[in-house]
Enzyme design. Sequence first.
Site, PDB file in Angstrom:
ATOM      1  N   ASP A  20       0.791  -1.240   0.000  1.00  0.00           N
ATOM      2  CA  ASP A  20       0.000   0.000   0.000  1.00  0.00           C
ATOM      3  C   ASP A  20       0.824   1.292   0.000  1.00  0.00           C
ATOM      4  OD1 ASP A  20      -1.446  -2.177   0.911  1.00  0.00           O
ATOM      5  OD2 ASP A  20      -2.045  -1.267   2.793  1.00  0.00           O
ATOM      6  N   GLN A  36       4.130   0.589   2.266  1.00  0.00           N
ATOM      7  CA  GLN A  36       4.332  -0.665   2.989  1.00  0.00           C
ATOM      8  C   GLN A  36       5.473  -1.422   2.306  1.00  0.00           C
ATOM      9  OE1 GLN A  36       1.909  -2.297   5.706  1.00  0.00           O
ATOM     10  NE2 GLN A  36       2.546  -0.195   5.976  1.00  0.00           N
ATOM     11  N   TRP A  44       5.398 -10.445   1.420  1.00  0.00           N
ATOM     12  CA  TRP A  44       4.804  -9.657   2.508  1.00  0.00           C
ATOM     13  C   TRP A  44       5.274 -10.215   3.852  1.00  0.00           C
ATOM     14  CZ3 TRP A  44       1.700 -10.315   6.765  1.00  0.00           C
ATOM     15  CH2 TRP A  44       1.070  -9.175   7.265  1.00  0.00           C
ATOM     16  N   PHE A  80       1.764  -1.062  10.051  1.00  0.00           N
ATOM     17  CA  PHE A  80       0.779  -1.176   8.982  1.00  0.00           C
ATOM     18  C   PHE A  80       0.401   0.202   8.440  1.00  0.00           C
ATOM     19  CE2 PHE A  80      -1.357  -5.639   9.316  1.00  0.00           C
ATOM     20  CZ  PHE A  80      -0.119  -6.245   9.255  1.00  0.00           C
ATOM     21  N   SER A  81      -0.600   0.212   7.566  1.00  0.00           N
ATOM     22  CA  SER A  81      -0.898   1.426   6.787  1.00  0.00           C
ATOM     23  C   SER A  81      -1.448   2.571   7.627  1.00  0.00           C
ATOM     24  CB  SER A  81      -1.891   1.087   5.682  1.00  0.00           C
ATOM     25  OG  SER A  81      -1.220   0.338   4.708  1.00  0.00           O
ATOM     26  N   ASP A 137      -5.636   1.102   9.567  1.00  0.00           N
ATOM     27  CA  ASP A 137      -5.499   2.005   8.424  1.00  0.00           C
ATOM     28  C   ASP A 137      -6.190   3.349   8.643  1.00  0.00           C
ATOM     29  OD1 ASP A 137      -4.366  -0.336   7.448  1.00  0.00           O
ATOM     30  OD2 ASP A 137      -6.131  -0.898   6.292  1.00  0.00           O
ATOM     31  N   GLU A 192     -10.692  -2.404   4.423  1.00  0.00           N
ATOM     32  CA  GLU A 192      -9.349  -1.910   4.711  1.00  0.00           C
ATOM     33  C   GLU A 192      -9.168  -0.545   4.044  1.00  0.00           C
ATOM     34  OE1 GLU A 192      -6.501  -5.626   5.041  1.00  0.00           O
ATOM     35  OE2 GLU A 192      -7.098  -5.389   2.967  1.00  0.00           O
TER      36      GLU A 192
HETATM   37  N1  DQQ Z   1      -2.056  -3.783   3.993  1.00  0.00           N
HETATM   38  C1  DQQ Z   1      -1.555  -3.318   5.256  1.00  0.00           C
HETATM   39  C2  DQQ Z   1      -2.742  -3.158   6.131  1.00  0.00           C
HETATM   40  C3  DQQ Z   1      -3.852  -2.980   5.160  1.00  0.00           C
HETATM   41  C4  DQQ Z   1      -3.482  -3.935   4.061  1.00  0.00           C
HETATM   42  C5  DQQ Z   1      -0.562  -4.321   5.764  1.00  0.00           C
HETATM   43  C6  DQQ Z   1      -4.124  -3.641   2.747  1.00  0.00           C
HETATM   44  O1  DQQ Z   1      -2.597  -2.069   7.013  1.00  0.00           O
HETATM   45  O2  DQQ Z   1      -5.095  -3.240   5.734  1.00  0.00           O
HETATM   46  O3  DQQ Z   1       0.517  -4.436   4.874  1.00  0.00           O
HETATM   47  O4  DQQ Z   1      -3.364  -4.101   1.671  1.00  0.00           O
END
Ligand code: DQQ
Length: 456
Positions: A20, A36, A44, A80-81, A137, A192
Amino acid sequence: MDLYQRPQYHFQPLANWMNDPNGLIHWQGQYHLFYQHNPNGPQWAQMHWGHAVSPDLVHWRHLPMALAPTPGGADKDGVFSGCAIDHDGVPTLVYTGVTPQVQCLATSEDMIHWSKHPANPVLAAPPEGIPPQDFRDPFLWREADGWYAAIGSSTGDGLGIVLLYRTQDLLKWEYVGPLAEGETDETGRVWECPNFLCFGERSALIISPIPLGRAIYLSGVYRDHALHVEGTHELDPGGALYAPQVMVDAHGRHILFGWLWERREKEAQTKAGWAGVQSLPRILGMADDGKLTYAPAPEVRQLRGDGWHGAGIALRADTPWPCPLGGDTIEIVARFRLGSASQIGLEMRRAEDGSEVTTVTYARDNEQLSVDTSRSSSDPSSLGDRYQAQLAADDTLTLRLFLDRSVLELFADDRACLTSRIYPRPTSLGLRALASGGDAELLTIDVYPMRSIWSG
Ligand code: DQQ
């Protein structure tokens, strides 16, 4: 590293995994993009925030890693995001730390070095009844009485929800209520990466629902701190764009970047040594019918090299017209008159023997714009499909396409976007226009070789 499929004019880190876009902000004349990132491999894991800066949304300079998980801290299992805001003159990142999922802050004096707030997590749990494993997020905006935050989540019944919070100082948070809630599992189980955008009287809430794997948006009227939804729409059903983020820049433009995920097997991604690309910057607007409009940021034009231009080209039914200039790193602007044809389109990245081809078509009868990637690559690790968007066109239709090695971004009349990933051989470069069921005309076609954003 698989260098060939790496895009040349879309943002990527030097290697490894990216997903993201995060923390988009226009700060003192510079655009900042955080993202990210796993700096340790092309998959990931252990999310960090990578960081880059640009004067023009197009040419980027990599900056040091902005955020990494703190052992024993609120983000020990991942950063996270989240978003970036100007909090009383202090650049502030508001993000989700895991595990559990909690909201955290980081600030900076120079936009390069970031300090995590000692009070983290500043928001430690969701309201009662909301599953704590889906609370992430944060997206913030300012209203007259303070900061408001939209946080992505899931209801106790397993539908998507965006939770609305209010805070003055980013330390004490008050739950206001749901900004919007899903009504059926057709809009997913978890929402998300919410983005809440205001266009005058109307607003749009962009969400990325699990398990849809693509972003959608709700449009309607924001009243009494809830979105009164009038319509649910596709944002970009091309099979590759997820978790987009939108910033409003100093010129008042709504600018979107989205994560373009890979559409090839995990093994191919590992072998490549990198995975994930950001979309081109897109300017969003809202039409009178409450649907979003999309245009590539005008800044992208500076990447054009000397183009090939054609006009008044007759397209006879079922007789493809070969364009003298094709390629894998090009922009195409094709303005069609549909005439008596029932379908028009473009074939691109075509192998001479036709063994690989990616096709974009518009069919009049059902008003469907399609990108067919099922024959894009003869490599079996590449996952092709057919993607469609609804689009009402008059007698003319403008298709604007960006091909960048493994990326294809399509804008149709500024009313529909389809972004896909394709993995053809380097020699599959042909471009042809076509019509079927009758004759059409290419009123104009422009093909521009595009310059790399990394070469000075
Ligand atoms: N990616 C992040 C999260 C989000 C998700 C984690 C969406 O915060 O919800 O890498 O791709």
